[in-house]
Design a protein around this motif. Structure first.
Motif, PDB file in Angstrom:
ATOM      1  N   ILE A 124       3.061 -10.529  -7.466  1.00 39.01           N
ATOM      2  CA  ILE A 124       2.892  -9.125  -6.840  1.00 39.01           C
ATOM      3  C   ILE A 124       3.497  -8.053  -7.714  1.00 39.01           C
ATOM      4  O   ILE A 124       2.575  -7.177  -8.129  1.00 39.01           O
ATOM      5  CB  ILE A 124       3.495  -9.103  -5.443  1.00 39.01           C
ATOM      6  CG1 ILE A 124       2.913  -9.914  -4.566  1.00 39.01           C
ATOM      7  CG2 ILE A 124       3.595  -7.593  -4.912  1.00 39.01           C
ATOM      8  CD1 ILE A 124       3.454 -10.043  -3.227  1.00 39.01           C
ATOM      9  N   VAL A 125       4.360  -8.472  -8.361  1.00 37.23           N
ATOM     10  CA  VAL A 125       5.093  -7.220  -9.543  1.00 37.23           C
ATOM     11  C   VAL A 125       4.357  -7.403 -10.554  1.00 37.23           C
ATOM     12  O   VAL A 125       3.811  -6.147 -11.080  1.00 37.23           O
ATOM     13  CB  VAL A 125       6.454  -7.775  -9.590  1.00 37.23           C
ATOM     14  CG1 VAL A 125       7.048  -7.132 -10.619  1.00 37.23           C
ATOM     15  CG2 VAL A 125       7.404  -7.585  -8.537  1.00 37.23           C
ATOM     16  N   HIS A 126       3.833  -8.452 -11.190  1.00 36.32           N
ATOM     17  CA  HIS A 126       3.071  -8.488 -12.331  1.00 36.32           C
ATOM     18  C   HIS A 126       1.620  -7.667 -12.154  1.00 36.32           C
ATOM     19  O   HIS A 126       1.224  -6.812 -12.961  1.00 36.32           O
ATOM     20  CB  HIS A 126       2.753 -10.188 -12.572  1.00 36.32           C
ATOM     21  CG  HIS A 126       2.366 -10.034 -14.015  1.00 36.32           C
ATOM     22  ND1 HIS A 126       1.227 -11.169 -14.813  1.00 36.32           N
ATOM     23  CD2 HIS A 126       2.426  -9.416 -15.302  1.00 36.32           C
ATOM     24  CE1 HIS A 126       1.285 -11.043 -15.975  1.00 36.32           C
ATOM     25  NE2 HIS A 126       1.961  -9.914 -16.117  1.00 36.32           N
ATOM     26  N   VAL A 164       0.167  -6.232   1.635  1.00 37.07           N
ATOM     27  CA  VAL A 164      -0.664  -7.177   0.652  1.00 37.07           C
ATOM     28  C   VAL A 164      -0.511  -8.559   0.951  1.00 37.07           C
ATOM     29  O   VAL A 164       0.528  -8.960   1.669  1.00 37.07           O
ATOM     30  CB  VAL A 164      -0.338  -6.607  -0.732  1.00 37.07           C
ATOM     31  CG1 VAL A 164      -0.338  -5.415  -1.246  1.00 37.07           C
ATOM     32  CG2 VAL A 164       1.280  -6.929  -0.721  1.00 37.07           C
ATOM     33  N   LEU A 165      -1.636  -9.302   0.447  1.00 36.95           N
ATOM     34  CA  LEU A 165      -1.497 -10.598   0.629  1.00 36.95           C
ATOM     35  C   LEU A 165      -1.202 -11.078   2.048  1.00 36.95           C
ATOM     36  O   LEU A 165      -0.393 -11.866   2.386  1.00 36.95           O
ATOM     37  CB  LEU A 165      -0.669 -11.119  -0.367  1.00 36.95           C
ATOM     38  CG  LEU A 165      -0.673 -10.900  -1.820  1.00 36.95           C
ATOM     39  CD1 LEU A 165       0.341 -11.567  -2.835  1.00 36.95           C
ATOM     40  CD2 LEU A 165      -2.175 -11.297  -2.207  1.00 36.95           C
ATOM     41  N   GLU A 166      -2.045 -10.837   3.007  1.00 37.41           N
ATOM     42  CA  GLU A 166      -1.842 -11.184   4.277  1.00 37.41           C
ATOM     43  C   GLU A 166      -0.626 -10.764   5.019  1.00 37.41           C
ATOM     44  O   GLU A 166       0.076 -11.589   5.605  1.00 37.41           O
ATOM     45  CB  GLU A 166      -2.167 -12.550   4.643  1.00 37.41           C
ATOM     46  CG  GLU A 166      -3.551 -13.079   4.444  1.00 37.41           C
ATOM     47  CD  GLU A 166      -3.971 -13.066   2.873  1.00 37.41           C
ATOM     48  OE1 GLU A 166      -3.306 -13.728   2.228  1.00 37.41           O
ATOM     49  OE2 GLU A 166      -5.143 -12.471   2.373  1.00 37.41           O
ATOM     50  N   THR A 209      -4.142  -4.279   3.254  1.00 38.87           N
ATOM     51  CA  THR A 209      -4.582  -3.751   4.417  1.00 38.87           C
ATOM     52  C   THR A 209      -3.629  -2.589   4.967  1.00 38.87           C
ATOM     53  O   THR A 209      -2.499  -2.452   4.297  1.00 38.87           O
ATOM     54  CB  THR A 209      -4.268  -4.919   5.508  1.00 38.87           C
ATOM     55  OG1 THR A 209      -3.061  -5.573   5.322  1.00 38.87           O
ATOM     56  CG2 THR A 209      -5.469  -6.119   5.276  1.00 38.87           C
ATOM     57  N   ARG A 210      -4.134  -1.879   5.979  1.00 36.89           N
ATOM     58  CA  ARG A 210      -3.344  -0.563   6.038  1.00 36.89           C
ATOM     59  C   ARG A 210      -1.942  -0.777   6.583  1.00 36.89           C
ATOM     60  O   ARG A 210      -1.563  -1.688   7.563  1.00 36.89           O
ATOM     61  CB  ARG A 210      -4.126   0.215   6.959  1.00 36.89           C
ATOM     62  CG  ARG A 210      -3.504   1.740   7.249  1.00 36.89           C
ATOM     63  CD  ARG A 210      -4.611   2.510   7.941  1.00 36.89           C
ATOM     64  NE  ARG A 210      -5.725   2.328   7.212  1.00 36.89           N
ATOM     65  CZ  ARG A 210      -6.307   3.484   6.260  1.00 36.89           C
ATOM     66  NH1 ARG A 210      -5.306   4.073   5.691  1.00 36.89           N
ATOM     67  NH2 ARG A 210      -7.412   3.473   5.748  1.00 36.89           N
ATOM     68  N   PHE A 211      -1.151  -0.017   6.104  1.00 41.05           N
ATOM     69  CA  PHE A 211       0.468  -0.072   6.912  1.00 41.05           C
ATOM     70  C   PHE A 211       0.761   1.021   7.509  1.00 41.05           C
ATOM     71  O   PHE A 211       0.694   2.297   6.952  1.00 41.05           O
ATOM     72  CB  PHE A 211       1.417  -0.254   5.568  1.00 41.05           C
ATOM     73  CG  PHE A 211       2.957  -0.252   6.101  1.00 41.05           C
ATOM     74  CD1 PHE A 211       3.620  -1.223   6.562  1.00 41.05           C
ATOM     75  CD2 PHE A 211       3.574   0.936   5.746  1.00 41.05           C
ATOM     76  CE1 PHE A 211       4.588  -1.326   7.012  1.00 41.05           C
ATOM     77  CE2 PHE A 211       4.928   1.011   6.028  1.00 41.05           C
ATOM     78  CZ  PHE A 211       5.657  -0.218   6.976  1.00 41.05           C
ATOM     79  N   ILE A 244       9.082  -2.717  -3.246  1.00 39.13           N
ATOM     80  CA  ILE A 244       8.167  -3.856  -2.784  1.00 39.13           C
ATOM     81  C   ILE A 244       9.146  -4.320  -1.622  1.00 39.13           C
ATOM     82  O   ILE A 244      10.197  -4.927  -1.959  1.00 39.13           O
ATOM     83  CB  ILE A 244       7.970  -5.008  -3.627  1.00 39.13           C
ATOM     84  CG1 ILE A 244       6.883  -4.291  -4.592  1.00 39.13           C
ATOM     85  CG2 ILE A 244       7.085  -6.012  -2.861  1.00 39.13           C
ATOM     86  CD1 ILE A 244       6.597  -5.138  -5.957  1.00 39.13           C
ATOM     87  N   PHE A 245       8.658  -4.485  -0.467  1.00 39.12           N
ATOM     88  CA  PHE A 245       9.667  -5.242   0.559  1.00 39.12           C
ATOM     89  C   PHE A 245       8.778  -6.554   1.046  1.00 39.12           C
ATOM     90  O   PHE A 245       7.415  -6.586   1.309  1.00 39.12           O
ATOM     91  CB  PHE A 245       9.606  -4.357   1.880  1.00 39.12           C
ATOM     92  CG  PHE A 245      10.332  -3.158   1.582  1.00 39.12           C
ATOM     93  CD1 PHE A 245      11.713  -3.098   1.832  1.00 39.12           C
ATOM     94  CD2 PHE A 245       9.780  -1.959   1.274  1.00 39.12           C
ATOM     95  CE1 PHE A 245      12.518  -1.798   1.672  1.00 39.12           C
ATOM     96  CE2 PHE A 245      10.183  -0.718   1.095  1.00 39.12           C
ATOM     97  CZ  PHE A 245      11.856  -0.785   1.090  1.00 39.12           C
ATOM     98  N   VAL A 246       9.554  -7.671   0.753  1.00 44.92           N
ATOM     99  CA  VAL A 246       8.866  -9.074   0.966  1.00 44.92           C
ATOM    100  C   VAL A 246       9.340  -9.645   2.262  1.00 44.92           C
ATOM    101  O   VAL A 246      10.673  -9.437   2.633  1.00 44.92           O
ATOM    102  CB  VAL A 246       8.985  -9.822  -0.111  1.00 44.92           C
ATOM    103  CG1 VAL A 246       8.284  -9.308  -1.404  1.00 44.92           C
ATOM    104  CG2 VAL A 246      10.337 -10.102  -0.881  1.00 44.92           C
ATOM    105  N   ARG A 247       8.532 -10.357   2.922  1.00 46.55           N
ATOM    106  CA  ARG A 247       9.037 -11.101   4.238  1.00 46.55           C
ATOM    107  C   ARG A 247       9.969 -12.332   3.575  1.00 46.55           C
ATOM    108  O   ARG A 247       9.854 -12.880   2.177  1.00 46.55           O
ATOM    109  CB  ARG A 247       7.851 -11.944   4.803  1.00 46.55           C
ATOM    110  CG  ARG A 247       7.098 -10.733   5.463  1.00 46.55           C
ATOM    111  CD  ARG A 247       6.175 -11.536   6.492  1.00 46.55           C
ATOM    112  NE  ARG A 247       5.341 -10.323   7.201  1.00 46.55           N
ATOM    113  CZ  ARG A 247       5.434  -9.642   8.116  1.00 46.55           C
ATOM    114  NH1 ARG A 247       6.614  -9.786   8.571  1.00 46.55           N
ATOM    115  NH2 ARG A 247       4.625  -8.748   8.597  1.00 46.55           N
TER     116      ARG A 247
END
Length: 310
Positions: free
Chosen positions: A198-200, A161-163, A292-294, A184-187
């Motif tokens: 994102i969570v919201h 998500v989000l680029e 986008t696809r993961f 959720i895994f974030v950079r």
């Protein structure tokens, strides 16, 4: 310029823009979220009962008292940051804490919303979501290995998500403790505000998904009743060619069917109208995530098209 030049609602309307900010979250952290709705006529419910339920939770944990005239609340309750909102038909509670439970999605992470307290809610629970936020591993395959152990394979969705700022995964199933799970895994460089948004969006997606589908039972019941009325209406139409039948009797039967159809329309119009509005919000929240696809996994839009929209 003095107060006389200002519209009486100007400040209130501007303040409303800032009344419901998304939480600010770091990774790792945990979010637990619940939504309650009264089973009938929720739009006209007694809002004081909702406020009393919120106050009970706040008092238990020694948080700042809510303003009884507000439709939203944010406060610190021990280790938890609590966010409460009152909506047209339901109320939501979101509690976030730093860190992750020792066991993934351990129900103890939701201890702030005790079973006793939830049973005392004016309404009934329509959504219960647990979200785990963690840092994205250096190799995405490691994240995929983790979620494969947490979620059902047949309904698993996993997307960037989000680029590719973060990866979201979930299976839209309810676990043995009553929670719907998302990971959720974030950079590492993603900011706290973006993580919170994102969570919201994710918990809103699930809440409005649940609210939109409340009409499903009504639609099925209405279909059965319409199917029962169809042969009756056909018999009336066929009877109109019978010269031996009094016209006023035919008219009486037609009016009876018409009155029932009108009553059904009145009873269901609000629920079906709300369903259309909630469905639009669901799809808006999916779109806002810019997925986008993961790693060849199912996307949210695909899940919604195959399982939700029909």
């Amino acid at each position: 310029m003095g107060p006389a030049t200002e519209h009486p609602l100007r400040y209130a309307l501007v303040n409303e823009l800032h009344a419901r900010p998304s939480p600010r979250l770091k990774a790792p952290s945990t979010c637990v979220f619940v939504a309650f709705k009264e089973p009938r006529d929720a739009a006209n419910r007694d809002l004081a009962r909702d406020m009393a339920h919120l106050s009970e939770l706040v008092d238990r944990h020694g948080g700042p008292r809510p303003d009884p005239d507000e439709s939203h609340y944010q406060g610190r309750l021990g280790r938890h940051d609590l966010k409460w909102e009152s909506h047209t038909e339901f109320v939501t509670y979101m509690a976030t804490t730093p860190g992750l439970p020792i066991r993934p999605f351990d129900p103890s992470a939701a201890a702030i919303f005790s079973e006793e307290w939830q049973k005392g809610a004016p309404g009934r629970r329509v959504a219960a979501v647990m979200v785990q936020i963690d840092t994205l591993p250096a190799h995405p395959q490691e994240a995929l290995d983790r979620i494969s152990d947490w979620f059902a394979r047949d309904s698993l969705t996993a997307v960037w998500v989000l680029e590719e700022a973060a990866m979201i995964a979930g299976d839209f199933r309810i676990d043995a403790d009553g929670w719907m799970r998302f990971a959720i895994f974030v950079r590492p460089d993603v900011g706290e505000g973006r993580i919170g948004r994102i969570v919201h969006r994710l918990v809103e997606l699930e809440t409005y998904r649940a609210m939109s589908m409340l009409a499903l039972g009504r639609a099925r019941g209405l279909s059965r009743r319409l199917n029962e009325l169809e042969p009756r209406l056909s018999a009336i139409v066929e009877g109109m060619t019978d010269d031996d039948r009094a016209a006023d009797a035919v008219l009486h039967d037609l009016l009876a069917v018409s009155a029932e159809l009108e009553a059904q329309a009145v009873q269901h119009s609000f629920r079906f109208g709300a369903t259309k509005a909630y469905e639009a919000i669901v799809m808006d929240r999916v779109s806002a995530l810019r997925e986008t696809r993961f790693m060849s996994r199912q996307m949210l839009t695909e899940f919604m098209r195959r399982r939700y929209q029909p």
